[in-house]
Design an enzyme around this catalytic site. Structure first.
Site, mmCIF file in Angstrom:
data_model
loop_
_atom_site.group_PDB
_atom_site.id
_atom_site.type_symbol
_atom_site.label_atom_id
_atom_site.label_comp_id
_atom_site.label_asym_id
_atom_site.label_seq_id
_atom_site.Cartn_x
_atom_site.Cartn_y
_atom_site.Cartn_z
ATOM 1 N N LYS A 14 16.764 -15.253 1.993
ATOM 2 C CA LYS A 14 16.667 -13.894 2.567
ATOM 3 C C LYS A 14 18.086 -13.368 2.867
ATOM 4 O O LYS A 14 18.392 -12.202 2.612
ATOM 5 C CB LYS A 14 15.814 -13.952 3.830
ATOM 6 C CG LYS A 14 15.906 -12.762 4.751
ATOM 7 C CD LYS A 14 15.139 -11.564 4.264
ATOM 8 C CE LYS A 14 15.304 -10.399 5.243
ATOM 9 N NZ LYS A 14 14.757 -9.158 4.749
ATOM 10 N N THR A 18 13.588 -12.871 10.576
ATOM 11 C CA THR A 18 14.825 -13.242 9.876
ATOM 12 C C THR A 18 15.750 -13.867 10.908
ATOM 13 O O THR A 18 16.204 -13.182 11.835
ATOM 14 C CB THR A 18 15.512 -11.997 9.267
ATOM 15 O OG1 THR A 18 14.600 -11.392 8.354
ATOM 16 C CG2 THR A 18 16.776 -12.389 8.530
ATOM 17 N N LYS A 41 23.141 -7.799 11.853
ATOM 18 C CA LYS A 41 22.660 -9.135 12.248
ATOM 19 C C LYS A 41 22.575 -10.054 11.014
ATOM 20 O O LYS A 41 23.067 -11.182 11.032
ATOM 21 C CB LYS A 41 21.268 -9.026 12.886
ATOM 22 C CG LYS A 41 20.656 -10.371 13.233
ATOM 23 C CD LYS A 41 19.169 -10.291 13.580
ATOM 24 C CE LYS A 41 18.300 -10.157 12.347
ATOM 25 N NZ LYS A 41 16.892 -10.512 12.534
ATOM 26 N N LEU A 47 9.552 -11.961 15.218
ATOM 27 C CA LEU A 47 10.387 -11.626 16.378
ATOM 28 C C LEU A 47 11.773 -11.181 15.912
ATOM 29 O O LEU A 47 12.151 -11.371 14.754
ATOM 30 C CB LEU A 47 10.507 -12.852 17.295
ATOM 31 C CG LEU A 47 9.189 -13.528 17.694
ATOM 32 C CD1 LEU A 47 9.456 -14.666 18.668
ATOM 33 C CD2 LEU A 47 8.211 -12.538 18.293
ATOM 34 N N PRO A 48 12.579 -10.591 16.835
ATOM 35 C CA PRO A 48 13.857 -10.035 16.394
ATOM 36 C C PRO A 48 14.860 -11.060 15.849
ATOM 37 O O PRO A 48 15.428 -10.852 14.779
ATOM 38 C CB PRO A 48 14.406 -9.361 17.661
ATOM 39 C CG PRO A 48 13.213 -9.111 18.520
ATOM 40 C CD PRO A 48 12.250 -10.217 18.215
HETATM 41 P P1 NAD Z 1 11.051 -5.042 16.341
HETATM 42 O O1 NAD Z 1 12.163 -5.110 17.321
HETATM 43 O O2 NAD Z 1 10.409 -3.723 16.025
HETATM 44 O O3 NAD Z 1 9.847 -6.028 16.826
HETATM 45 C C1 NAD Z 1 10.028 -7.284 17.389
HETATM 46 C C2 NAD Z 1 8.981 -7.457 18.499
HETATM 47 O O4 NAD Z 1 9.029 -8.796 18.993
HETATM 48 C C3 NAD Z 1 9.218 -6.532 19.693
HETATM 49 O O5 NAD Z 1 8.066 -5.712 19.890
HETATM 50 C C4 NAD Z 1 9.418 -7.510 20.866
HETATM 51 O O6 NAD Z 1 8.881 -7.046 22.106
HETATM 52 C C5 NAD Z 1 8.677 -8.739 20.371
HETATM 53 N N1 NAD Z 1 9.019 -9.995 21.025
HETATM 54 C C6 NAD Z 1 10.247 -10.515 21.295
HETATM 55 N N2 NAD Z 1 10.114 -11.740 21.865
HETATM 56 C C7 NAD Z 1 8.775 -12.006 21.948
HETATM 57 C C8 NAD Z 1 8.016 -13.103 22.414
HETATM 58 N N3 NAD Z 1 8.591 -14.188 22.945
HETATM 59 N N4 NAD Z 1 6.663 -13.030 22.344
HETATM 60 C C9 NAD Z 1 6.055 -11.933 21.817
HETATM 61 N N5 NAD Z 1 6.727 -10.856 21.339
HETATM 62 C C10 NAD Z 1 8.077 -10.897 21.412
HETATM 63 O O7 NAD Z 1 11.590 -5.740 15.011
HETATM 64 P P2 NAD Z 1 11.003 -5.598 13.520
HETATM 65 O O8 NAD Z 1 11.622 -4.433 12.849
HETATM 66 O O9 NAD Z 1 9.514 -5.737 13.583
HETATM 67 O O10 NAD Z 1 11.658 -6.907 12.833
HETATM 68 C C11 NAD Z 1 11.171 -8.217 13.107
HETATM 69 C C12 NAD Z 1 11.923 -9.196 12.242
HETATM 70 O O11 NAD Z 1 11.736 -8.851 10.854
HETATM 71 C C13 NAD Z 1 13.456 -9.217 12.453
HETATM 72 O O12 NAD Z 1 13.898 -10.542 12.380
HETATM 73 C C14 NAD Z 1 13.991 -8.365 11.317
HETATM 74 O O13 NAD Z 1 15.318 -8.730 10.946
HETATM 75 C C15 NAD Z 1 12.995 -8.685 10.215
HETATM 76 N N6 NAD Z 1 12.850 -7.629 9.192
HETATM 77 C C16 NAD Z 1 12.783 -6.312 9.545
HETATM 78 C C17 NAD Z 1 12.644 -5.339 8.552
HETATM 79 C C18 NAD Z 1 12.570 -3.866 8.904
HETATM 80 O O14 NAD Z 1 12.655 -3.038 7.983
HETATM 81 N N7 NAD Z 1 12.379 -3.509 10.177
HETATM 82 C C19 NAD Z 1 12.546 -5.727 7.208
HETATM 83 C C20 NAD Z 1 12.576 -7.080 6.859
HETATM 84 C C21 NAD Z 1 12.729 -8.030 7.878
#
Ligand code: NAD
Length: 299
Positions: A174, A99, A249, A68-69
């Site tokens: 991380k 994260t 963030k 999740l975000p």
């Molecule tokens: P994203 O915003 O694309 O996806 C997050 C998803 O979570 C969204 O689709 C949202 O609708 C869903 N969501 C929120 N609350 C929810 C709930 N209660 N139940 C079900 N679904 C729910 O984000 P992302 O890029 O996939 O990143 C996710 C995490 O990974 C973050 O914490 C980010 O910091 C970390 N991260 C991202 C990257 C990257 O390159 N994008 C790399 C490493 C780590």
């Protein structure tokens, strides 16, 4: 191979491809996302079944994984009378790959432990390309025996697994990595802008740095100067890659984590401000390497 019933919650840029890799490895995956669009995209992939709610997805699951975000999403998913921890049977393994703040990870892990539910914080590194290729690095906090239970699942989604210590240690590690990355990207952009202002060719400067002591992932893989590396976000208008807002963030979480223990992170705090300025300049949704545009109008 032993297959497991897994509930996967959060099918965004990272979670979507991670769930697909679990299904490819033969695990039964019931998935859910609040966004109908994310669910529809994941439903096109073979092996991933979309559940009508998070509660339905975890019904009968041996392992629950969330991606999740931010902290507030993770806390609201698991905690409280309506949270999943109140519904899951003792013995379930919960892995949060988001994260989030170390303090938040600890709070959820303690609530899980009080109900006999094992929990790992396992944020990842490797970006969306690593998620799709199944080459993520898992940075894990929690008990060593719980990590061993989770290992086959991590192996289906990633390549490297690091046990950093007890609950929340994965999140701390991380943040350390991403703080270093944020500072290195910003200073690499400054170095290339300085060279360009003197009339140097940023590509040759980058090639020289990539085999010299200034080398880093920012010079070699995600170079912030347009045209230096064909596949870097900088060469496609800073689209794709790792968003400025996600870096902002993570640096905010690093500042909070530093304050919690009285650690001094002057460069980390400076970098947080640089990415905040980059957001104010309208580039929050672009790749974080666009931070170079704060110091050069040639980039
Ligand atoms: P994203 O915003 O694309 O996806 C997050 C998803 O979570 C969204 O689709 C949202 O609708 C869903 N969501 C929120 N609350 C929810 C709930 N209660 N139940 C079900 N679904 C729910 O984000 P992302 O890029 O996939 O990143 C996710 C995490 O990974 C973050 O914490 C980010 O910091 C970390 N991260 C991202 C990257 C990257 O390159 N994008 C790399 C490493 C780590």
């Amino acid at each position: 191979m032993i297959t497991t019933r897994i509930a996967f919650l959060g099918l965004g840029n990272m979670g979507g491809p991670m769930a697909v890799n679990l299904a490819k490895a033969g695990h039964g995956v019931a998935a859910y996302d609040l966004s109908a669009e994310a669910c529809a995209k994941a439903a096109q992939q073979p092996g991933v079944t979309i559940a009508p709610s998070a509660a339905a997805a975890v019904d009968g699951a041996q392992i629950v994984i969330s991606m999740l975000p931010a902290s507030r999403h993770v806390e609201s998913l698991y905690l409280g009378d309506e949270g999943l921890l109140a519904k899951l049977p003792a013995g379930t393994l919960v892995i949060d790959c988001s994260t989030i703040a170390p303090a938040s990870a600890l709070k959820v892990a303690q609530a899980a432990a009080a109900r006999g539910i094992a929990m790992l914080d396992a944020p990842v590194s490797g970006g969306t390309a690593g998620a799709a290729a199944g080459t993520l690095t898992f940075i894990v906090g929690g008990e060593a025996d719980v990590l061993e239970r989770a290992r086959p699942v991590f192996q289906a989604m990633g390549k490297n697994i690091f046990h950093m210590g007890a609950s929340s240690a994965g999140q701390v590690a991380k943040l350390c990595n991403n703080m270093a990355l944020g500072v290195i990207m910003a200073v690499t952009g400054e170095a290339l802008a300085l060279g360009a202002a003197h009339g140097l060719d940023a590509k040759v400067l980058s090639q020289m740095m990539a085999v010299s002591t200034g080398r880093s992932w920012a010079t070699e893989v995600c170079n912030p100067w347009p045209g230096v590396l064909e596949n870097a976000p900088a060469s496609r208008g800073y689209t794709g890659g790792f968003g400025n807002d996600l870096m902002l963030k993570d640096l905010g979480l690093a500042v909070e984590a530093a304050m919690g223990v009285g650690a001094t992170i002057p460069l980390g705090e400076l970098a947080r401000n640089l990415y905040a300025l980059n957001k104010q300049a309208g580039r929050g949704g672009l790749d974080f390497s666009s931070v170079v545009q704060l110091v050069s109008d040639k980039a």
